[in-house]
Design a protein around this motif. Sequence first.
Motif, PDB file in Angstrom:
ATOM      1  N   UNK A 156      39.847  34.738  41.338  1.00 18.69           N
ATOM      2  CA  UNK A 156      39.301  33.810  42.330  1.00 18.69           C
ATOM      3  C   UNK A 156      40.137  32.544  42.471  1.00 18.69           C
ATOM      4  N   UNK A 157      40.928  32.217  41.443  1.00 19.16           N
ATOM      5  CA  UNK A 157      41.739  31.006  41.506  1.00 19.16           C
ATOM      6  C   UNK A 157      43.128  31.258  42.088  1.00 19.16           C
ATOM      7  N   UNK A 158      43.419  32.494  42.439  1.00 19.60           N
ATOM      8  CA  UNK A 158      44.708  32.807  43.046  1.00 19.60           C
ATOM      9  C   UNK A 158      44.732  32.352  44.508  1.00 19.60           C
ATOM     10  N   UNK A 201      45.442  36.749  46.106  1.00 16.01           N
ATOM     11  CA  UNK A 201      44.220  37.543  45.957  1.00 16.01           C
ATOM     12  C   UNK A 201      43.828  38.219  47.267  1.00 16.01           C
ATOM     13  N   UNK A 202      44.397  37.743  48.366  1.00 19.16           N
ATOM     14  CA  UNK A 202      44.133  38.325  49.685  1.00 19.16           C
ATOM     15  C   UNK A 202      45.329  37.998  50.573  1.00 19.16           C
ATOM     16  N   UNK A 220      38.780  43.406  51.826  1.00 19.60           N
ATOM     17  CA  UNK A 220      38.922  44.843  51.527  1.00 19.60           C
ATOM     18  C   UNK A 220      39.917  45.443  52.484  1.00 19.60           C
ATOM     19  N   UNK A 221      40.143  45.518  52.363  1.00 17.80           N
ATOM     20  CA  UNK A 221      41.054  46.269  53.234  1.00 17.80           C
ATOM     21  C   UNK A 221      40.459  46.342  54.630  1.00 17.80           C
ATOM     22  N   UNK A 249      36.197  37.754  50.641  1.00 16.94           N
ATOM     23  CA  UNK A 249      36.233  36.936  49.431  1.00 16.94           C
ATOM     24  C   UNK A 249      34.832  36.779  48.839  1.00 16.94           C
ATOM     25  N   UNK A 250      33.854  36.580  49.691  1.00 16.10           N
ATOM     26  CA  UNK A 250      32.482  36.431  49.198  1.00 16.10           C
ATOM     27  C   UNK A 250      31.971  37.729  48.583  1.00 16.10           C
TER      28      UNK A 250
END
Length: 398
Positions: free
Chosen positions: A63-65, A143-144, A20-21, A361-362
Amino acid sequence: MTRISDPLKKVWMLFLLGGGLLSGSCGNSRENIPHRLPVIEEILGDTASQDYIDPTGYPGNREMLPIGIFGTSMEDLQLAETLLGLDEHDNITGMPGTDGIKDFAGEHFEFVCAPPAADSARVDMIRNIAGLFRWNDDRPPVKALVVASDLATVEVWKDLQDLVKFCKPEVCTFNVLQAGINKALEYVRNYHGDRNNQVTIGIIAPAETFLLKAYDCLTEDVAVASQVFSADTMPSLIHPQYRIRRDLIRAYHFNYSNGGMNYRGSRYYPSSMEVKSMDNAVRYAVTSLVEQLLNGSHPRLKYIILGDNTLLNYKDIILESVTSLRNFRKDNRYVYRHIIDPEVVLIEPHKEAAIQLYRCLRQNRLAAFRTTPSCIRIYAPEKPDLTKYPLLNVCINN
């Protein structure tokens, strides 16, 4: 690939055969920016620009990124090594506690190293980071993102938040510098709120980081002692910046075996002396840090932020040196014992950033949970020296 200089088109693919940020800036990034930079307006609004980000262009199966890592030096690759080796959580429950399985097992990473040009550093870094948020040839958006570079954090962190704010969905972003600062402040808030229990936070980091005033915010809340460290410069009796003090030669507790020191004359009364090993350079830095606490009214040293990538490989030496100093006696009295806590804690910014990333991520259900090996693609102007990174060096396919 984004607008990075041509040498960055070289890509090295590494397959790891193993299982998150960010809120708050602590004042270490650019402050009070009244409006978005023109380059951000271009990236977000000019559909004709090659840097344009389509806010609706993210794939559905996020999630796969991959996870993005941005650095401005090849030394920033240390963050990838930390991510690949992290085991601080139970991967079934997501709760703290090791389970023998790497926390980021099965994840894919994209490491972009883009040293900025001096005359356009801020704009260059923004463009290169933005490139991680969209498709580039066969490279998907991330994704992050974790910013490993202190320079990028100080110069463009708030600009980056402008970009992320308009990405739909938002990308979890973290930076190594702030993760270390936040952990230090967390310790102070949780354990040292009493005026009779105040402590000093030591910082060992490169000169460039201190010139950026990256840690200045800490002085507002806690006593700080700062020590410059350079993995490329060895201390000596005559070095103008890293000078070995004759009166501290015994306190440094140098290791003289295996050519670790070069000196003439007596070991403790030399005519010349120069450090020749990294572990002794680390001992010099720790001793110089502690020596500062004798000058002034610093409370005891309790925490040390490891602000240089090299230091992560010398944690045992740092703690050994701290213990040696605490027990050091001169003229039958302890010199440093009153200013060193019996249990000094090392703060590892890379590890703290990795933990924040894992939890993000979780919480957002973005962990990949692949059963295939982790892999990383490296976009950089030069081939990395993988001998420094055992996990990255497991397997490489050029």
